[in-house]
Design a protein around this motif. Structure first.
Motif, PDB file in Angstrom:
ATOM      1  N   VAL A 138      -3.665 -17.801  62.348  1.00 12.17           N
ATOM      2  CA  VAL A 138      -2.351 -17.160  62.282  1.00 12.17           C
ATOM      3  C   VAL A 138      -2.555 -15.654  62.394  1.00 12.17           C
ATOM      4  CG1 VAL A 138      -0.268 -16.837  60.921  1.00 12.17           C
ATOM      5  CG2 VAL A 138      -1.518 -19.009  60.783  1.00 12.17           C
ATOM      6  N   ALA A 139      -1.720 -14.984  63.200  1.00 13.18           N
ATOM      7  CA  ALA A 139      -1.813 -13.531  63.365  1.00 13.18           C
ATOM      8  C   ALA A 139      -0.408 -12.938  63.443  1.00 13.18           C
ATOM      9  CB  ALA A 139      -2.612 -13.177  64.614  1.00 13.18           C
ATOM     10  N   GLY A 140      -0.278 -11.679  63.018  1.00 14.01           N
ATOM     11  CA  GLY A 140       0.989 -10.963  63.096  1.00 14.01           C
ATOM     12  C   GLY A 140       0.871  -9.759  63.999  1.00 14.01           C
ATOM     13  N   THR A 141       1.992  -9.303  64.555  1.00 13.52           N
ATOM     14  CA  THR A 141       1.957  -8.203  65.516  1.00 13.52           C
ATOM     15  C   THR A 141       2.900  -7.086  65.111  1.00 13.52           C
ATOM     16  OG1 THR A 141       3.789  -8.875  66.958  1.00 13.52           O
ATOM     17  CG2 THR A 141       1.676  -9.977  67.273  1.00 13.52           C
ATOM     18  N   SER A 142       2.677  -5.927  65.727  1.00 11.27           N
ATOM     19  CA  SER A 142       3.549  -4.775  65.489  1.00 11.27           C
ATOM     20  C   SER A 142       4.940  -5.002  66.071  1.00 11.27           C
ATOM     21  CB  SER A 142       2.925  -3.516  66.112  1.00 11.27           C
ATOM     22  OG  SER A 142       2.772  -3.670  67.519  1.00 11.27           O
ATOM     23  N   GLY A 143       5.077  -5.983  66.944  1.00 19.74           N
ATOM     24  CA  GLY A 143       6.384  -6.306  67.500  1.00 19.74           C
ATOM     25  C   GLY A 143       7.203  -7.240  66.631  1.00 19.74           C
ATOM     26  N   GLY A 144       6.636  -7.705  65.522  1.00 23.16           N
ATOM     27  CA  GLY A 144       7.373  -8.546  64.594  1.00 23.16           C
ATOM     28  C   GLY A 144       7.172 -10.035  64.790  1.00 23.16           C
ATOM     29  N   ASP A 145       6.192 -10.427  65.622  1.00 22.93           N
ATOM     30  CA  ASP A 145       5.942 -11.852  65.861  1.00 22.93           C
ATOM     31  C   ASP A 145       4.816 -12.363  64.971  1.00 22.93           C
ATOM     32  OD1 ASP A 145       7.875 -11.997  67.812  1.00 22.93           O
ATOM     33  OD2 ASP A 145       6.484 -11.560  69.443  1.00 22.93           O
ATOM     34  N   VAL A 146       4.921 -13.626  64.591  1.00 21.14           N
ATOM     35  CA  VAL A 146       3.829 -14.348  63.950  1.00 21.14           C
ATOM     36  C   VAL A 146       3.500 -15.523  64.845  1.00 21.14           C
ATOM     37  CG1 VAL A 146       3.058 -15.626  61.925  1.00 21.14           C
ATOM     38  CG2 VAL A 146       4.606 -13.679  61.653  1.00 21.14           C
ATOM     39  N   ALA A 189      -7.951 -23.004  66.908  1.00 19.59           N
ATOM     40  CA  ALA A 189      -9.162 -22.438  67.504  1.00 19.59           C
ATOM     41  C   ALA A 189      -9.631 -23.267  68.690  1.00 19.59           C
ATOM     42  CB  ALA A 189     -10.269 -22.350  66.459  1.00 19.59           C
ATOM     43  N   SER A 190      -9.235 -24.541  68.752  1.00 15.55           N
ATOM     44  CA  SER A 190      -9.594 -25.404  69.891  1.00 15.55           C
ATOM     45  C   SER A 190      -8.845 -25.023  71.149  1.00 15.55           C
ATOM     46  CB  SER A 190      -9.289 -26.867  69.539  1.00 15.55           C
ATOM     47  OG  SER A 190      -7.895 -27.033  69.301  1.00 15.55           O
ATOM     48  N   GLY A 191      -7.818 -24.180  71.003  1.00 18.39           N
ATOM     49  CA  GLY A 191      -7.019 -23.775  72.143  1.00 18.39           C
ATOM     50  C   GLY A 191      -5.666 -24.439  72.189  1.00 18.39           C
ATOM     51  N   VAL A 192      -5.443 -25.442  71.316  1.00 10.37           N
ATOM     52  CA  VAL A 192      -4.138 -26.106  71.268  1.00 10.37           C
ATOM     53  C   VAL A 192      -3.096 -25.128  70.742  1.00 10.37           C
ATOM     54  CG1 VAL A 192      -2.820 -27.994  70.248  1.00 10.37           C
ATOM     55  CG2 VAL A 192      -5.216 -28.341  70.920  1.00 10.37           C
ATOM     56  N   LYS A 193      -1.991 -25.004  71.466  1.00  6.77           N
ATOM     57  CA  LYS A 193      -0.955 -24.060  71.054  1.00  6.77           C
ATOM     58  C   LYS A 193      -0.229 -24.562  69.814  1.00  6.77           C
ATOM     59  CE  LYS A 193      -0.107 -22.070  75.610  1.00  6.77           C
ATOM     60  NZ  LYS A 193       0.905 -21.784  76.668  1.00  6.77           N
ATOM     61  N   GLY A 194       0.149 -23.629  68.967  1.00  4.89           N
ATOM     62  CA  GLY A 194       0.894 -23.963  67.772  1.00  4.89           C
ATOM     63  C   GLY A 194       2.344 -23.539  67.899  1.00  4.89           C
ATOM     64  N   TRP A 195       2.719 -22.448  67.208  1.00  4.04           N
ATOM     65  CA  TRP A 195       4.096 -21.976  67.243  1.00  4.04           C
ATOM     66  C   TRP A 195       4.125 -20.459  67.215  1.00  4.04           C
ATOM     67  CZ3 TRP A 195       4.468 -19.098  62.892  1.00  4.04           C
ATOM     68  CH2 TRP A 195       3.715 -19.484  61.778  1.00  4.04           C
ATOM     69  N   ARG A 196       5.289 -19.930  67.497  1.00  2.00           N
ATOM     70  CA  ARG A 196       5.500 -18.480  67.467  1.00  2.00           C
ATOM     71  C   ARG A 196       6.872 -18.216  66.861  1.00  2.00           C
ATOM     72  NH1 ARG A 196       4.094 -14.403  72.403  1.00  2.00           N
ATOM     73  NH2 ARG A 196       4.950 -12.466  71.557  1.00  2.00           N
ATOM     74  N   GLU A 197       6.918 -17.331  65.890  1.00  2.00           N
ATOM     75  CA  GLU A 197       8.168 -17.002  65.204  1.00  2.00           C
ATOM     76  C   GLU A 197       8.365 -15.494  65.224  1.00  2.00           C
ATOM     77  OE1 GLU A 197      11.678 -17.694  62.822  1.00  2.00           O
ATOM     78  OE2 GLU A 197      10.430 -18.936  64.124  1.00  2.00           O
ATOM     79  N   SER A 198       9.563 -15.051  65.616  1.00  2.00           N
ATOM     80  CA  SER A 198       9.887 -13.620  65.653  1.00  2.00           C
ATOM     81  C   SER A 198      10.648 -13.252  64.390  1.00  2.00           C
ATOM     82  CB  SER A 198      10.721 -13.293  66.888  1.00  2.00           C
ATOM     83  OG  SER A 198      11.027 -11.913  66.913  1.00  2.00           O
ATOM     84  N   LEU A 199      10.112 -12.258  63.650  1.00  2.00           N
ATOM     85  CA  LEU A 199      10.710 -11.844  62.387  1.00  2.00           C
ATOM     86  C   LEU A 199      11.474 -10.522  62.511  1.00  2.00           C
ATOM     87  CD1 LEU A 199       7.775 -12.773  59.973  1.00  2.00           C
ATOM     88  CD2 LEU A 199       9.775 -14.136  60.627  1.00  2.00           C
TER      89      LEU A 199
END
Length: 733
Positions: free
Chosen positions: A639-647, A652-662
């Protein structure tokens, strides 16, 4: 000179977004900046004027002076955060202090009472003593370089005068202002200005604080120079008493006749101690914030300063909401509105409603701006709520869990809490380390700060029940996590006992039952056995690096140069086995995930690197800078967070999870087996579902914080440590 950005100047410098203009001086323009990566750390960003940059040798002098500035940490000198001598316009960033200059307070509000000036003398001289111990001289002490903060007085801008040359020749409009406080030997030549010259300037600054006029004055530089060269300082208006005697001794014309800064500090400290023990509500030796000693008009000016900062920054920096609660003996000191009738020095004013017989828990959280008696259930945010058995207030929060307990300190906390054996360990940015009981928040032990002991994010770790704290002086402080018993110190800096930006410990990582790795500001990588009285080190300069990671048998480092390196430790030397250059400065990680590590870059890319000599591949491209370390949950979910407000969550296997904009920059993330915790710059923490990113709770906190998660199945605990100095625990249902 506080003003909004006009659109013509810079909007970003290095890691800092510029919010507004807060001043100018001989060195250049000064802006209020906010870090994109250090949990919203505020900074005073000073950008060199082009005329100075063109001077021959300036950049080398700049580098040398920045190094000197880095040697003086703590003791009333704001921390140096970052600098760049190679930029088109060289710049440096120091810790921003919500503190107006003594020059402005006295100029607008009039002279200060002697008891306040005594405190300024004590605190400013302590900073000077620290400088002189390290062989550094300020050479430009004056009222505009003394800031009056809520807790203490601060000295700023030492070193800058040597960058621009003799302050008589600077390009700003306050040329006479610098000259009025200079010693006779300083006027004769900058090279002759040493320790006694700083004492003279301090005496002139205290004279101004007490009388409203400098030691020398005149209509022109020529007039002031003539007076300094041939006349005694003007000490008219000094009231009778010991303070006047101290100021006159500092202003003796010949340097041999002046006292040392150590003597000044000793006399001032004794006087402040005597004054505090007479008619005070506090115990001898307990600090009283400088704010509370000021007359009402000067406190009004400080509030006005906060208001102007808020307006100029467009609300990005809200005014300070309330003052630190000062526990004084058996009663409570309250804020500037004197709602409880507390006098300027902490003593009850006539007719006060303060009940000095009610004990106050040092960790209690009573709003100093309220009119509530000690013991009532009101928290710093003004929310009423039940009071648990340990005496702390529990504020109800709508839309999210309420804290089980809250502990409030006096300084910023940027390091995530470290959990061990039922203790929550936190480190204030200036080096004070505290162990709190995880169940009730009571303070179990304290490791006082020492000179140079600033603690950077990532510089704490637990090894076999021992807490290891890296400091700004290049040492590891080792204490037992449960009891706080201090074991010993390990010096890991290039020079034993030295201090400076090159020796500050940037990160600490556990490598075994009794071994840690530490990264230093100068790029050194150090291996240390904790049972030794000296660290066993293996060094290889790789540029400034973040906290290291251990992946299998490999040690992995990541630097602001955008490079990830794996190392093998042999006998006496660290050998680089592989190197990858990513797509930008590495702002998050490295963090071990199985047999690989993840890193986040300023370009907004989340990378997976497989040491010792494998590949580097992209896990996700997020578009905006990844802020802070990623978190790992369960079966390799990153899990990572960004300066744009996304989490974002991705396996790690490369399978995509989810993305949430805060909708607001994310400064830190944490995760456990059920929840993801995203801390936002504005001061809230969102609790998201680990599997789908759905928002479950929103916890409102007064300031940006760093989270840490712990607990077992069905009993999730969230600990937050914030820039407001508070630690809170939440139970997440």
């Amino acid at each position: 000179m506080i003003a909004p950005l006009d659109g013509a100047g810079p909007t970003r410098v290095g890691d800092f977004d510029l919010l507004c203009r807060i001043g100018a001086g001989g060195f250049g323009e000064v802006y209020l900046g906010r870090s994109r990566t250090w949990a919203g750390q505020l900074a005073a960003v000073k950008i060199a004027h082009p005329d100075i940059v063109r001077n021959e040798g300036f950049r080398q002098r700049f580098t040398n002076e920045v190094r000197a500035m880095g040697t003086v940490v703590g003791d009333g000198v704001p921390r140096l955060l970052d600098a760049d001598s190679e930029a088109e316009k060289p710049w440096l960033a120091t810790e921003f202090l919500r503190a107006p200059a003594l020059q402005d307070l006295v100029g607008e509000g009039g002279p200060l009472p002697p008891e306040v000036v005594w405190r300024i003398a004590e605190q400013a001289s302590a900073a000077i003593v620290r400088m002189h111990e390290l062989g550094v001289y300020h050479r430009d002490i004056k009222p505009s370089n003394v800031l009056i903060g809520r807790d203490r007085a601060w000295l700023i801008d030492f070193g800058l005068v040597r960058l621009v040359g003799d302050p008589r020749l600077t390009r700003t409009g306050d040329r006479i202002g610098s000259l009025q406080y200079m010693s006779p030997e300083h006027v004769a030549g900058l090279a002759q200005a040493a320790g006694p010259s700083d004492v003279f300037a301090l005496g002139g600054t205290l004279l101004y604080a007490l009388t409203g006029h400098p030691p020398y004055d005149g209509a022109s530089i020529v007039t002031v120079l003539r007076k300094i060269s041939s006349e005694a300082p003007d000490t008219s208006g000094l009231p009778d008493g010991d303070l006047a005697g101290l100021i006159r001794r500092c202003l003796v014309r010949h340097p041999d006749g002046r006292p040392t800064a150590v003597w000044v500090n000793s006399v001032a400290r004794r006087h402040v101690g005597r004054a505090a023990d007479v008619g005070s509500m506090r115990l001898p030796g307990d600090p009283v914030p400088l704010w509370r000693t000021l007359p009402p008009e000067h406190r009004r000016l400080m509030r006005d300063y906060d208001r102007r900062i808020e307006e100029a920054s467009g609300g990005a920096v809200p005014r300070f909401d309330g003052e630190p609660t000062a526990v004084v003996g058996a009663a409570l000191a309250v804020d500037e509105e004197m709602a409880l009738g507390v006098g300027p020095l902490g003593a009850p004013a006539p007719g006060s409603s303060v009940d000095s017989g009610i004990p106050v828990d040092p960790g209690s959280s009573v709003n100093p701006g309220s009119s509530v008696r000690p013991g009532s259930s009101v928290d710093p945010g003004g929310f009423a709520g039940p009071r648990p058995a340990d005496g702390r207030s529990v504020p109800p929060r709508t839309g999210g869990p309420r804290p089980d307990w809250e502990w409030r300190g006096r300084d910023w906390i940027r390091c995530p809490p470290v959990l061990s054996a039922g203790v929550v360990a936190i480190a204030h940015c200036q080096g004070r380390v505290v162990g709190l009981d995880a169940e009730n928040g009571r303070e179990r032990w304290e490791l006082p700060a020492e000179s140079g002991d600033l603690v950077l994010p990532g510089a704490m770790a637990v090894v076999s029940g021992r807490l290891v704290v890296g400091t700004g002086r290049g040492r590891l402080r080792i204490v037992h996590a449960s009891s706080g018993k201090r074991e010993h110190d390990l010096w890991v800096g290039p020079t034993v006992g030295s201090a400076g930006t090159g020796v500050a410990v940037h990160g600490v990582c556990v490598t075994g039952a009794d071994t840690v790795l530490a990264t230093m500001a100068n790029g050194d990588l150090v291996s240390a056995r904790l049972d030794a009285m000296a660290a066993r080190t293996a060094r290889e300069a790789v540029g400034p690096v973040r906290r290291p990671a251990v992946c299998g048998t490999s040690v992995v480092t990541a630097g602001i140069d955008g490079c990830v390196r794996t190392w093998e430790f042999g006998t006496g030397i660290a050998k680089c086995r592989a190197k990858w250059r990513l797509d930008g400065a590495i702002l998050g990680g490295p963090l071990a995930v199985g047999q690989a590590v993840v890193c986040g870059t300023a370009a907004g890319t989340l990378w997976l690197v497989e040491p010792p000599g494998g590949t580097a591949r992209v896990l996700a491209r997020l578009g905006t800078a990844i802020c802070g370390d990623p978190a790992v949950s369960g079966d390799g979910l990153v899990v990572a967070g960004t300066s744009g407000g996304d989490v974002v969550a991705v396996h790690a296997s490369g399978v995509k999870g989810w993305r949430e904009s805060l909708g607001e920059p994310v400064v830190a993330v944490a995760a456990d087996e059920q929840w993801v915790y995203a801390a936002l710059r504005g001061g809230s923490v969102h609790v998201l579902g680990r599997d789908d990113g759905a928002r479950v709770h929103t916890i409102r906190t007064p300031a940006a914080c760093v989270p840490a998660a712990a607990g077992r199945e069905g009993e999730r605990r969230l600990y937050t440590a914030g820039l407001d100095g508070a630690v809170r625990r939440y139970t997440i249902p």
